[in-house]
Design an enzyme around this catalytic site. Structure first.
Site, PDB file in Angstrom:
ATOM      1  N   LYS A 340      -7.871  -5.764   7.901  1.00  0.00           N
ATOM      2  CA  LYS A 340      -7.301  -5.402   8.247  1.00  0.00           C
ATOM      3  C   LYS A 340      -5.878  -6.403   8.741  1.00  0.00           C
ATOM      4  O   LYS A 340      -6.183  -7.391   9.095  1.00  0.00           O
ATOM      5  CB  LYS A 340      -7.857  -3.979   9.839  1.00  0.00           C
ATOM      6  N   ARG A 374     -17.594  -0.329  10.000  1.00  0.00           N
ATOM      7  CA  ARG A 374     -17.736   0.285   8.591  1.00  0.00           C
ATOM      8  C   ARG A 374     -16.493  -1.241   8.220  1.00  0.00           C
ATOM      9  O   ARG A 374     -15.245  -2.017   8.759  1.00  0.00           O
ATOM     10  CB  ARG A 374     -16.232   1.359   9.110  1.00  0.00           C
TER      11      ARG A 374
END
Length: 399
Positions: A340, A374
């Site tokens: 991210k 995840r």
């Protein structure tokens, strides 16, 4: 040196029982003393002065404490936060008295108990994923990301063709993935929403191919009930909703109809919060209530705090630090930090050089209560998971 003196921490009743038993106490003694060994902080927000005065009086009477605004005594404030401080033994006696009080405090007692019970965690259980089983609570599970989109921020366009997707899915399974998460709509910053028809054209052929061969459960990453329904028909086992029923409340009915586990992620427009965890808990409580009303089994609900969604980089990192506070929901927690932009900003690195940063966030998430992570880099993160589990859960394998 004589008597040794050192600190011990008991985070829940199970740990308290174990510690008390270690000194030689019998079972009855463990049962009696364990609630005295676990201390909890509970925040109440939006409490009226007449309620706060009773709460503080009753908590003090039981040996605990309650911090309130200075304006509570003379009613010079309309509302206050109340920080409750006490052992589980003190909370038990306090809640028994609160149930007898007016001003809506009896109902509040039930809500406080739910939060306290949630903080104890849940016992490991088998999650039925439409015929496939995931064991939750014994080790951290790995969800491998399979984007079948042309514009995903990390791997857009690489696995759109069913054959390529199948090859990648098998690779992730061999590397340790417990779940494969298939997404047909990018959610990267500045993404362009796609219509349900286009999303279905991307995911259905892939799901059908994977469902026929891949042994682990398949998750459909979508916010649309129509897409989720067709994904279920194509062989998906889990619904992963990035808007927790806010974008399409009909997703809950689909999950209930097909008996599919439902992952609900925190998301919002903008990054303003009164209190980060407090706002997120309220959000999840509302979504969980809506899901249950639609017929979703509570045991099949998983929450995701939404790292990178509706939060600044600083808020993302704060969320990871405070992740334990979401345990009060009593539901398994999924965390997705992989590659991210917050990691990129901290390390000043591009997407393809964020493995180490992702590893740090995955380890911290597990330490603070994540049950599923995840990730894109399954092989590397499966190793991080195994090592962290060995430390935190005592899962040492052959060691």
């Amino acid at each position: 040196m004589g008597i040794r003196v050192y600190s011990i921490i008991a985070e829940n009743m199970e740990e308290a029982h174990r510690l008390i038993a270690s000194v030689g106490a019998d079972r009855a003694g463990c049962d009696w003393m364990a609630p005295k060994a676990v201390h909890r902080l509970v925040m109440l927000d939006g409490v009226r002065p007449e309620q706060a005065n009773i709460i503080k009086q009753e908590m003090l009477a039981k040996g605990g404490e309650a911090a309130v605004s200075r304006g509570v005594v003379d009613h010079s404030v309309a509302e206050t936060r109340v920080l409750l401080m006490g052992t589980l033994r003190q909370y038990g006696a306090f809640l028994a008295k609160l149930k007898c009080q007016p001003f809506g405090l009896a109902a509040l007692a039930g809500r406080i108990k739910e939060v306290l019970d949630g903080q104890e965690g849940y016992r490991p259980y088998d999650l039925d994923c439409r015929g496939k089983t995931l064991r939750l609570g014994e080790r951290t599970l790995v969800m491998g990301i399979l984007n079948v989109t042309p514009d995903s921020f990390s791997d857009g366009g690489r696995f759109c063709e069913p054959g390529q997707a199948l090859e990648r899915a098998w690779q992730m399974v061999s590397e340790g993935a417990d779940i494969i998460d298939v997404g047909g709509e990018s959610t990267r910053p500045g993404y362009i929403p796609v219509e349900a028809g286009e999303e279905l054209a991307r995911v259905v052929p892939v799901l059908k191919r994977l469902a026929a061969e891949i042994p682990v459960p398949l998750s459909i990453d979508t916010t649309k009930a129509s897409v989720a329904r067709q994904a279920m028909e194509a062989g998906a086992h889990i619904i992963n909703d990035q808007w927790a029923l806010r974008a399409d409340p009909g997703l809950a009915a689909v999950a209930a109809e097909y008996g599919a586990p439902l992952v609900m992620m925190h998301n919002q427009n903008g990054t303003r919060y009164r209190d980060l965890t407090g706002d997120m808990v309220e959000y999840f409580q509302e979504s969980i209530a809506a899901a249950e009303k639609a017929g979703v089994d509570r045991a099949k609900i998983i929450v995701d705090p939404g790292f990178g969604f509706g939060k600044t980089p600083e808020q993302n990192l704060e969320m990871l630090r405070r992740l334990k506070e979401l345990r009060c929901l009593g539901r398994p927690i999924l965390v997705g930090t992989s590659r991210k932009s917050t990691i990129g900003k901290v390390l000043d690195l591009p997407v393809d050089q964020r493995v180490e940063g992702t590893a740090a966030t995955v380890a911290v998430a597990i330490v603070n209560g994540a049950d599923i992570v995840r990730v894109h880099d399954v092989k590397e993160m499966a190793r991080v998971v195994k090592m962290t589990d060995a430390i935190i859960r005592g899962n040492t394998g052959a060691v």
